[in-house]
Design a protein around this motif. Structure first.
Motif, short mmCIF file in Angstrom:
data_model
loop_
_atom_site.label_atom_id
_atom_site.label_comp_id
_atom_site.label_asym_id
_atom_site.label_seq_id
_atom_site.Cartn_x
_atom_site.Cartn_y
_atom_site.Cartn_z
N SER A 64 0.63 -1.08 0.10
CA SER A 64 0.02 0.23 0.16
C SER A 64 0.95 1.27 0.07
O SER A 64 1.07 1.99 -0.63
N PHE A 65 1.69 1.00 0.43
CA PHE A 65 2.85 2.80 0.88
C PHE A 65 3.18 2.80 -0.89
O PHE A 65 3.33 4.43 -0.48
N ASN A 66 3.90 1.72 -1.09
CA ASN A 66 5.05 2.15 -2.40
C ASN A 66 3.79 2.43 -3.42
O ASN A 66 3.71 3.33 -4.67
N LEU A 67 1.98 1.69 -3.24
CA LEU A 67 1.51 1.79 -4.56
C LEU A 67 1.06 3.39 -3.91
O LEU A 67 1.02 4.28 -5.35
N GLY A 68 0.81 3.85 -3.25
CA GLY A 68 0.68 5.53 -2.41
C GLY A 68 1.67 6.27 -2.97
O GLY A 68 1.19 7.57 -3.62
N LYS A 69 2.70 6.01 -2.65
CA LYS A 69 3.64 6.65 -3.27
C LYS A 69 4.50 7.13 -4.92
O LYS A 69 4.40 7.95 -5.31
N ILE A 70 3.83 5.79 -5.83
CA ILE A 70 3.77 5.57 -7.33
C ILE A 70 2.91 6.44 -7.19
O ILE A 70 3.41 7.77 -8.66
N ASN A 71 1.81 6.42 -7.13
CA ASN A 71 0.44 7.28 -7.73
C ASN A 71 0.99 8.86 -6.65
O ASN A 71 0.73 9.77 -8.15
N ARG A 72 1.59 9.02 -5.99
CA ARG A 72 2.19 10.50 -5.73
C ARG A 72 2.45 11.61 -7.07
O ARG A 72 2.81 12.30 -7.39
N GLU A 73 3.26 10.40 -6.99
CA GLU A 73 5.16 10.64 -7.95
C GLU A 73 4.31 10.93 -9.83
O GLU A 73 4.34 11.82 -10.25
N ILE A 74 3.30 9.99 -9.53
CA ILE A 74 2.08 10.02 -11.47
C ILE A 74 1.39 11.56 -10.96
O ILE A 74 1.41 12.11 -12.14
N LYS A 75 1.38 11.51 -10.19
CA LYS A 75 0.38 13.55 -9.93
C LYS A 75 1.35 14.41 -9.92
O LYS A 75 0.91 14.86 -10.98
N LEU A 76 2.46 13.81 -9.32
CA LEU A 76 3.65 15.62 -9.44
C LEU A 76 4.43 14.98 -10.51
O LEU A 76 3.73 16.65 -10.76
N GLU A 77 4.32 14.09 -11.24
CA GLU A 77 4.70 14.68 -12.67
C GLU A 77 3.21 15.35 -13.93
O GLU A 77 3.92 16.60 -14.82
N LYS A 78 2.10 14.63 -13.41
CA LYS A 78 0.82 15.16 -14.24
C LYS A 78 0.81 16.82 -13.64
O LYS A 78 1.04 17.65 -14.63
N ASN A 79 1.14 17.26 -12.81
CA ASN A 79 1.05 18.78 -12.42
C ASN A 79 1.63 19.36 -13.03
O ASN A 79 1.57 20.32 -13.29
N GLN A 80 3.35 18.86 -13.08
CA GLN A 80 4.16 19.78 -13.55
C GLN A 80 4.04 19.62 -14.83
O GLN A 80 4.26 20.70 -14.75
N LEU A 81 3.64 18.63 -15.75
CA LEU A 81 3.65 18.77 -17.24
C LEU A 81 2.51 19.75 -17.41
O LEU A 81 1.96 20.53 -18.35
N ASN A 82 1.15 20.02 -16.90
CA ASN A 82 0.35 20.72 -16.47
C ASN A 82 0.23 21.85 -16.61
O ASN A 82 0.28 22.68 -17.12
N ALA A 83 1.81 22.35 -15.75
CA ALA A 83 2.46 23.36 -15.69
C ALA A 83 2.80 24.13 -16.74
O ALA A 83 2.68 25.09 -17.10
N ILE A 84 4.23 23.03 -17.21
CA ILE A 84 5.17 23.51 -18.39
C ILE A 84 3.67 23.84 -19.53
O ILE A 84 3.63 25.03 -19.78
N VAL A 85 2.73 22.74 -19.83
CA VAL A 85 1.94 22.82 -21.16
C VAL A 85 0.83 24.14 -21.15
O VAL A 85 1.43 24.80 -22.56
N SER A 86 0.29 24.28 -19.77
CA SER A 86 -0.03 25.70 -19.58
C SER A 86 0.88 26.62 -19.90
O SER A 86 0.44 28.14 -19.88
N ASN A 87 2.21 26.56 -19.51
CA ASN A 87 2.71 28.64 -20.00
C ASN A 87 3.29 28.20 -21.04
O ASN A 87 4.69 29.11 -21.39
N LEU A 88 3.73 26.65 -21.61
CA LEU A 88 4.20 27.20 -23.26
C LEU A 88 3.67 28.63 -23.91
O LEU A 88 2.48 28.66 -24.54
N ASP A 89 5.04 29.13 -24.63
CA ASP A 89 4.36 30.63 -25.25
C ASP A 89 4.07 29.75 -27.01
O ASP A 89 3.53 30.30 -27.79
N VAL A 90 3.91 28.35 -27.07
CA VAL A 90 3.18 27.42 -28.12
C VAL A 90 2.14 27.21 -28.02
O VAL A 90 1.73 26.35 -26.44
N GLY A 91 0.94 27.63 -28.69
CA GLY A 91 -0.28 26.13 -28.37
C GLY A 91 -0.44 25.38 -28.63
O GLY A 91 0.07 24.64 -29.63
N VAL A 92 -0.95 24.94 -27.17
CA VAL A 92 -1.07 23.36 -27.15
C VAL A 92 -2.41 23.17 -27.66
O VAL A 92 -3.46 22.81 -26.67
#
Ligand code: ADP
Length: 445
Positions: A64-92
């Motif tokens: 359970s602990f590792n599953l939580g950790k993996i899910n958390r990392e995925i969410k973090l990466e998703k948030n980072q990706l979202n932040a990058i995509v929304s701040n790109l000066d190229v339309g996506v």
């Protein structure tokens, strides 16, 4: 030191995460079973159950602990990706195969002139293209609706790159479309990267306009000079004067050629070279151009051959004047960059794709260095070996030639072996619908 509290906080929030729920549930059930066992079973049984529960508990905790950790990392990466995509000066803009829009970032909102909320989770069907607020989006999703759409990548090759020109509001966009694939290669959707190049193209246009104006200004005095030398040549002059006049005539003619080539190149870059298409017999057209080139070939001691096709006539939709420039330039080069007593063969062949023919100009000349062949069609390119034998080239002829061929819906390429000769080949469509409908603003590749 600074990061420790953060780590403790992260671990503690992990312990209370949803992924840890099975472990807590197990703990409660285990405690209940143990209490019941303590009252109802012999002590040895209770110890055994406790040992089993302890092992199970440790396993469930780590899973359970590792599953939580993996899910958390995925969410973090998703948030980072979202932040990058929304701040790109190229339309996506991303959408699934049913054209349901999944992503539309801030830059895309600005370029498309709409709010992401208006398109997200909406199926972008053809019906939607009629709504005025989706006018730009429609032209990006369905480029055939745009004023001009020029494919910059090969058909069916991803990423697919298109240059799209819009009117009202006037804009120049480069749209690159890439497939989104699943783990087993299945198509999940597409992502479009939209770059606004309006300003870039404006700068290119104004640079070309400057060259255009300068060339125009130079052309008049240069033409006068040429005429003066030409009329002087007819006068009864002394031998030394004759040589000077001849040199003056050659120099002014060369300067005029440079100015004219510069003017043509800048007109091409501005997309206003001005074409006049008509249906014409290419066999007859080729014969006429080759005939004109016999004088130059004789001057250089080169034999010129025309390999006639089996067909008496092949009709294509062409601009005779512009195509004559392109063909003349290829033949001139094949003569100029040849060896003494060399040959030039010009021919027409049917392409595998029935809708095209190809025309080739093959010579026995100096060839093109292999490392430079990819620069052939760029502005001002001159190979070292060519510069040695003919110092008077402009390096603009092939740039203009390729643009003329592409405007006709064809393409041009060259094969060469140093000191063995070169073959330039270009295609032309026999189907007039394959000729692009209008001229586009050129961009160097
Ligand atoms: P120019 O001939 O005025 O230099 P072009 O654009 O027509 O300009 O040609 C660019 C260069 O390509 C030439 O300078 C030469 O180096 C090379 N080239 C073109 N055609 C040939 C050819 N048939 N054989 C060898 N080199 C060639």
């Amino acid at each position: 030191m600074i990061t420790t509290p953060k780590i403790i906080k992260q671990q503690s929030s992990l312990i209370s995460s949803a992924e840890m729920r099975p472990f807590w549930a197990f703990l409660v059930i285990a405690a209940l079973v143990l209490i019941i066992s303590a009252f109802t079973q012999p002590l040895s049984w209770t110890w055994l159950i406790l040992a089993v529960f302890l092992i199970l508990g440790i396993i469930i905790f780590f899973i359970s602990f590792n599953l939580g950790k993996i899910n958390r990392e995925i969410k973090l990466e998703k948030n980072q990706l979202n932040a990058i995509v929304s701040n790109l000066d190229v339309g996506v803009v991303a959408y699934n195969p049913d054209l349901v829009v999944l992503v539309c970032n801030r830059a895309a909102e600005n370029i498309l002139g709409l709010n992401a909320k208006d398109v997200l989770a909406k199926q972008f069907s053809l019906a939607l293209t009629k709504e005025p607020k989706f006018k730009i989006m429609a032209q990006i999703m369905f480029p055939s609706l745009a004023l001009t759409a020029v494919r910059r990548s090969g058909t069916g090759i991803y990423p697919e790159i298109m240059d799209i020109s819009l009117e009202e509001p006037r804009a120049e966009l480069r749209v690159s479309t890439e497939k989104i694939l699943g783990l087993s290669g299945e198509l999940l959707g597409f992502v479009k990267l939209i770059k606004d190049r309006t300003r870039e193209i404006e700068i290119l246009r104004s640079k070309s306009e400057f060259i255009s104006t300068a060339s125009h200004q130079l052309r008049t005095p240069l033409t006068s000079l040429y005429w003066i030398f030409e009329s002087l040549e007819k006068e009864a002059l002394a031998e030394t004067q004759k040589t000077l006049v001849k040199e003056g005539l050659a120099a002014s003619s060369r300067a005029l050629k440079i100015v004219n080539d510069l003017l043509d190149a800048s007109k091409i870059e501005e997309g206003r070279f001005g074409y006049r298409f008509e249906n014409a017999d290419v066999v007859e057209f080729l014969e006429a151009v080759i005939k004109e080139k016999n004088v130059l070939a004789e001057e250089y001691g080169i034999k010129l051959y025309f390999q006639k096709p089996s067909e008496k006539s092949i009709v294509c939709f062409i601009d005779k004047e512009k195509l004559s420039y392109a063909l003349s330039n290829l033949i001139d080069n094949a003569i100029k960059y040849n060896v003494k007593n060399g040959e030039v063969i010009i021919g027409i062949e049917k392409e595998k794709n029935e809708s095209y023919i190809s025309i080739f100009v093959k010579d026995t000349g100096i060839g093109i260095p292999a490392e430079e062949i990819n620069k052939l069609f760029t502005k001002f390119f001159r190979a070292e070996n060519a510069e040695k034998i003919a110092s008077d080239g402009t390096g603009l002829g092939l740039f203009i030639t390729r643009n003329i061929i592409r405007r006709h819906g064809g393409d041009i390429w060259a094969e060469s072996e140093i000191n063995r000769g070169s073959t330039f080949r270009f295609t032309l469509p026999t189907d007039p619908t394959l000729v692009p409908p209008r001229e586009v603003v050129y961009e160097e590749e």
